[in-house]
Scaffold this motif. Structure first.
Motif, PDB file in Angstrom:
ATOM      1  N   LEU A   1      10.401   4.428  -0.644  1.00  0.00           N
ATOM      2  CA  LEU A   1      11.086   4.244  -1.628  1.00  0.00           C
ATOM      3  C   LEU A   1      12.348   4.597  -1.686  1.00  0.00           C
ATOM      4  O   LEU A   1      13.277   3.775  -2.455  1.00  0.00           O
ATOM      5  CB  LEU A   1      10.477   5.240  -2.845  1.00  0.00           C
ATOM      6  N   THR A   2      12.969   5.445  -0.886  1.00  0.00           N
ATOM      7  CA  THR A   2      14.367   5.545  -0.456  1.00  0.00           C
ATOM      8  C   THR A   2      14.973   4.146  -0.038  1.00  0.00           C
ATOM      9  O   THR A   2      15.924   4.090  -0.457  1.00  0.00           O
ATOM     10  CB  THR A   2      14.573   6.813   0.265  1.00  0.00           C
ATOM     11  N   LEU A   3      14.380   3.800   1.033  1.00  0.00           N
ATOM     12  CA  LEU A   3      14.831   2.619   1.654  1.00  0.00           C
ATOM     13  C   LEU A   3      14.913   1.328   0.549  1.00  0.00           C
ATOM     14  O   LEU A   3      15.970   0.575   0.511  1.00  0.00           O
ATOM     15  CB  LEU A   3      13.794   2.053   2.559  1.00  0.00           C
TER      16      LEU A   3
ATOM     17  N   THR B   1      18.472  -2.091  -2.618  1.00  0.00           N
ATOM     18  CA  THR B   1      19.162  -2.591  -3.996  1.00  0.00           C
ATOM     19  C   THR B   1      20.315  -2.302  -4.345  1.00  0.00           C
ATOM     20  O   THR B   1      21.047  -3.087  -4.650  1.00  0.00           O
ATOM     21  CB  THR B   1      17.906  -1.824  -5.059  1.00  0.00           C
ATOM     22  N   GLN B   2      20.889  -0.926  -4.012  1.00  0.00           N
ATOM     23  CA  GLN B   2      22.081  -0.495  -4.065  1.00  0.00           C
ATOM     24  C   GLN B   2      23.155  -1.119  -3.212  1.00  0.00           C
ATOM     25  O   GLN B   2      24.179  -1.750  -3.882  1.00  0.00           O
ATOM     26  CB  GLN B   2      22.150   1.071  -3.711  1.00  0.00           C
ATOM     27  N   ILE B   3      22.908  -1.356  -2.072  1.00  0.00           N
ATOM     28  CA  ILE B   3      23.848  -2.161  -1.216  1.00  0.00           C
ATOM     29  C   ILE B   3      23.844  -3.547  -1.897  1.00  0.00           C
ATOM     30  O   ILE B   3      24.937  -4.323  -1.749  1.00  0.00           O
ATOM     31  CB  ILE B   3      23.343  -1.963   0.122  1.00  0.00           C
ATOM     32  N   TYR B   4      22.762  -4.153  -1.956  1.00  0.00           N
ATOM     33  CA  TYR B   4      22.907  -5.466  -2.610  1.00  0.00           C
ATOM     34  C   TYR B   4      23.598  -5.671  -4.052  1.00  0.00           C
ATOM     35  O   TYR B   4      24.550  -6.511  -4.047  1.00  0.00           O
ATOM     36  CB  TYR B   4      21.321  -6.181  -2.966  1.00  0.00           C
TER      37      TYR B   4
ATOM     38  N   GLU C   1       0.705  -1.379   0.085  1.00  0.00           N
ATOM     39  CA  GLU C   1      -0.187   0.151   0.024  1.00  0.00           C
ATOM     40  C   GLU C   1       0.745   1.166  -0.048  1.00  0.00           C
ATOM     41  O   GLU C   1       0.624   2.190  -0.704  1.00  0.00           O
ATOM     42  CB  GLU C   1      -0.820   0.047   1.135  1.00  0.00           C
ATOM     43  N   GLN C   2       1.986   1.259   0.789  1.00  0.00           N
ATOM     44  CA  GLN C   2       2.820   2.399   0.761  1.00  0.00           C
ATOM     45  C   GLN C   2       3.690   2.649  -0.427  1.00  0.00           C
ATOM     46  O   GLN C   2       3.720   3.621  -0.832  1.00  0.00           O
ATOM     47  CB  GLN C   2       3.966   2.286   2.121  1.00  0.00           C
ATOM     48  N   ARG C   3       4.056   1.555  -1.018  1.00  0.00           N
ATOM     49  CA  ARG C   3       4.744   1.670  -2.123  1.00  0.00           C
ATOM     50  C   ARG C   3       3.954   2.362  -3.494  1.00  0.00           C
ATOM     51  O   ARG C   3       4.160   3.100  -4.047  1.00  0.00           O
ATOM     52  CB  ARG C   3       5.257   0.254  -2.741  1.00  0.00           C
ATOM     53  N   ALA C   4       2.451   1.720  -3.435  1.00  0.00           N
ATOM     54  CA  ALA C   4       1.511   2.308  -4.299  1.00  0.00           C
ATOM     55  C   ALA C   4       1.121   3.650  -3.921  1.00  0.00           C
ATOM     56  O   ALA C   4       0.960   4.524  -5.103  1.00  0.00           O
ATOM     57  CB  ALA C   4       0.195   1.410  -4.396  1.00  0.00           C
ATOM     58  N   ALA C   5       1.229   4.293  -2.930  1.00  0.00           N
ATOM     59  CA  ALA C   5       1.077   5.469  -2.354  1.00  0.00           C
ATOM     60  C   ALA C   5       2.106   6.579  -2.753  1.00  0.00           C
ATOM     61  O   ALA C   5       2.000   7.482  -2.696  1.00  0.00           O
ATOM     62  CB  ALA C   5       0.530   5.417  -1.012  1.00  0.00           C
ATOM     63  N   GLY C   6       3.527   5.891  -3.104  1.00  0.00           N
ATOM     64  CA  GLY C   6       4.529   6.671  -3.224  1.00  0.00           C
ATOM     65  C   GLY C   6       5.360   7.224  -2.104  1.00  0.00           C
ATOM     66  O   GLY C   6       5.734   8.227  -2.061  1.00  0.00           O
ATOM     67  N   ASN C   7       4.997   6.290  -0.714  1.00  0.00           N
ATOM     68  CA  ASN C   7       5.720   6.799   0.360  1.00  0.00           C
ATOM     69  C   ASN C   7       7.177   7.042   0.024  1.00  0.00           C
ATOM     70  O   ASN C   7       8.067   6.224  -0.377  1.00  0.00           O
ATOM     71  CB  ASN C   7       5.448   5.710   1.181  1.00  0.00           C
TER      72      ASN C   7
END
Length: 71
Positions: free
Chosen positions: A50-52, A57-60, A40-46
């Protein structure tokens, strides 16, 4: 009478010499409820979520070779 402030839920993780404290009510939710909240938070553009996502992804990706070598 002043309302008592609720303390955030915290969980402690130990990685070698490093101690990590995570403060999140998500840790109190069932796996299904937590997944639903994140979707829900992704869909809402939290922006925090999104930064997390980008940071994880960057660290991985930066450590992909080490991860694959150890698996």
């Amino acid at each position: 009478m002043e309302e008592e402030k609720k303390k955030p839920f915290a969980k402690k993780y130990q990685y070698g010499n490093t101690t990590v404290y995570v403060y999140s009510e998500l840790l109190n939710m069932s796996k299904e409820d937590a997944q639903k909240w994140v979707q829900e938070q992704r869909a809402a553009g939290n922006p925090d979520l999104l930064t997390l996502d980008r940071l994880v992804t960057q660290i991985y990706l930066e450590n992909y070779d080490k991860i694959m070598k150890n698996s």
